[in-house]
Design an enzyme around this catalytic site. Structure first.
Site, PDB file in Angstrom:
ATOM      1  CE1 TYR A  61      -0.009 -27.917  16.949  1.00 29.69           C
ATOM      2  CE2 TYR A  61       0.479 -25.603  17.355  1.00 29.69           C
ATOM      3  CZ  TYR A  61       0.664 -26.749  16.615  1.00 29.69           C
ATOM      4  OH  TYR A  61       1.531 -26.747  15.543  1.00 29.69           O
TER       5      TYR A  61
ATOM      6  CG  ASP B 141       0.102 -24.984  25.189  1.00 29.18           C
ATOM      7  OD1 ASP B 141       1.242 -25.477  25.186  1.00 29.18           O
ATOM      8  OD2 ASP B 141      -0.697 -25.112  26.136  1.00 29.18           O
TER       9      ASP B 141
ATOM     10  CD  GLU C 158      -6.476 -30.328  19.999  1.00 28.85           C
ATOM     11  OE1 GLU C 158      -6.118 -31.521  19.970  1.00 28.85           O
ATOM     12  OE2 GLU C 158      -5.744 -29.403  20.396  1.00 28.85           O
TER      13      GLU C 158
ATOM     14  CB  CYS D 150       5.421 -28.936  27.854  1.00 32.30           C
ATOM     15  SG  CYS D 150       5.130 -29.911  26.370  1.00 32.30           S
TER      16      CYS D 150
ATOM     17  CD  GLN E 158      -1.139 -27.156  30.560  1.00 29.60           C
ATOM     18  OE1 GLN E 158      -0.424 -27.966  31.130  1.00 29.60           O
ATOM     19  NE2 GLN E 158      -0.749 -26.501  29.478  1.00 29.60           N
TER      20      GLN E 158
END
Length: 466
Positions: free
Chosen positions: A326, A396, A347, A423, A297
């Site tokens: 993720y 995420d 991932e 996001c 992040q």
């Protein structure tokens, strides 16, 4: 010739998608480009129209909104980054909070959610831990440049001008990343300029100097990754030796030779030149090793607030199987692992999964497992059967949201709770609607990860319906 439509003495109504402002006219909604604010009284001119939607520019300001403040950055007029720095911060938070609820109700058709107040950022300048600058031999010209009789260089190292993929404006000082970020960028530009290296041309895919990525961390580490567009060993050695000698504070130094038509580098080899191979981020008693291709992040301080919310929403009590979808470099997986029986991270990027495993080992965490691959291929019924049905799923995803097959697998695995971090609340709302037949959206907690922009991070808690 079509008639140009103008509106005079109108009041800007509200913010809309992507941080633009709108005016609701008798002809429909008009999106207004530029640095305007709700409450401004202006004249506008429509530049394009499609059905009931139109786009306009301001031709005259009559009065300014009370929610305005003075921009702090000299590049505000040309840069597309911190587009809301002319808006008072409390007002920014109000619009972000409203955006979350609007998307949930309009796109997801979700009602009955307990919306928690947005978590404001304590640090609103110099908050990013990663920035990427582009070299160009076709610099964006300022008014002073165009009015000057003196010769000047067309080389630049900076950011893309909005809507101009081939134009880069020269950045003198950016307020997004702490020192020595600005000094590194400016010194590298001057060195390359003085040596006469050819700056990159995106249209022809020619030139030597292409890109530089600067990563900083809350431990004080600094990583620099220089991208070259041509394999010229002498030039590469000169540049990298200069960076090593000039900035002893750089703890990790890499370069990439990227001859593709775009700047993406996840599929390119990152060559370690000097220093450590990783920089370190700390969170509570955990240390995370971040490599040149690792996702972390970009606001470390607010990431901690985000992860605390996710851990709280997960409601773990030591016996749960948790899937972290993720997972990136495994930051969330490792952050919640000590409260769970087992955490399974998935991932796409192999290097990130390798970093996630190293981070578990570094922190003495033995109950995590990480798998690399395309999420919609990895996460299936066979995978769930092998790993065990999840009690909790933390997801995420990227801005595009989750694939329909991933949602189908989540629904069939029936975890008790889903913690959805996003996001992009528009795609989050879309996905929540697909999950809403089996799950109830209980809570939503926005987090301001990117002050002075329209972007907002949001955490939603879903519970299995009876």
């Amino acid at each position: 010739m079509p008639t140009i439509k103008r509106y005079e003495n109108i009041t800007i109504t509200d913010f809309a998608a992507e941080g633009k402002c709108i005016y609701k006219s008798e002809d429909g909604v008009i999106f207004i480009d530029g640095h305007v604010a709700p409450g401004d009284v202006v004249d506008i001119e429509v530049v394009r129209r499609k059905k009931k939607l139109a786009h306009a520019v301001v031709t005259k300001f009559h009065s300014l909104s009370e929610m305005r403040t003075d921009p702090y950055c000299q590049h505000f007029e040309v840069c597309g980054g911190c587009r809301w720095q002319h808006i008072d911060y409390p007002e920014q938070l109000k619009f972000k909070q409203k955006q979350v609820q609007d998307h949930f109700e309009r796109i997801g058709k979700i009602k009955g959610v307990d919306y928690y107040p947005i978590v404001a950022a304590k640090t609103r300048l110099f908050y990013r831990n990663k920035l990427e600058y582009t070299f160009s031999n076709y610099r964006w010209l300022t008014i002073d440049d165009m009015n000057s009789d003196e010769e000047f260089s067309r080389n630049a190292l900076g950011y893309h001008v909005p809507k101009c993929f081939d134009r880069i404006f020269q950045v003198e000082k950016c307020h997004l990343q702490t020192d020595p970020s600005n000094a590194i960028r400016n010194a590298l530009f001057q060195f390359a300029e003085d040596r006469g290296y050819v700056f990159y041309n995106v249209k022809t895919n020619e030139g030597m100097m292409r890109n530089v990525i600067i990563r900083t961390s809350n431990s004080g580490d600094v990583m620099v990754i220089v991208q070259f567009a041509e394999p010229q060993p002498e030039v590469i050695e000169e540049v990298m030796a200069f960076m090593k000698a000039e900035f002893t504070g750089i703890t990790s130094l890499y370069y990439i030779i990227n001859q593709k038509g775009n700047d993406s580098y996840q599929d390119q080899e990152a060559v370690h030149y000097a220093g450590e191979r990783y920089i370190r981020e700390t969170m509570e008693d955990l240390t995370f090793m971040v490599g040149p291709k690792s996702f972390y992040q970009t606001n470390s301080e607010q990431a901690y607030e985000l992860y605390k919310i996710a851990r709280d929403y997960a409601q773990l009590s030591d016996h749960e199987i948790v899937y972290d979808l993720y997972t990136g470099t495994g930051t969330i997986a490792n952050f919640v692992a000590r409260n769970a029986k087992k955490v399974i991270g998935v991932e796409y990027i192999k290097e990130a999964v390798a970093d996630a495993r190293k981070n578990s080992e570094l922190n003495g965490i033995a109950n995590t497992r990480f798998y690399a691959g395309d999420m919609k291929r990895v996460l299936n019924e066979e995978f769930v059967k092998k790993q065990g049905r999840p009690d909790v799923i933390i997801t995420d995803p990227p801005r595009a949201g989750m694939d329909s097959s991933v949602i189908a697998t989540i629904l069939s695995s029936s975890p008790s709770r889903i913690v959805y971090i996003s996001c992009n609340t528009a795609t989050q709302a879309r996905d929540l609607e697909l999950l809403s037949g089996k799950y109830k959206v209980v809570r939503a907690q926005p987090v301001d990860m990117f002050p002075h922009t329209h972007h907002v991070e949001n955490v939603a808690l879903l519970e299995l319906r009876d």
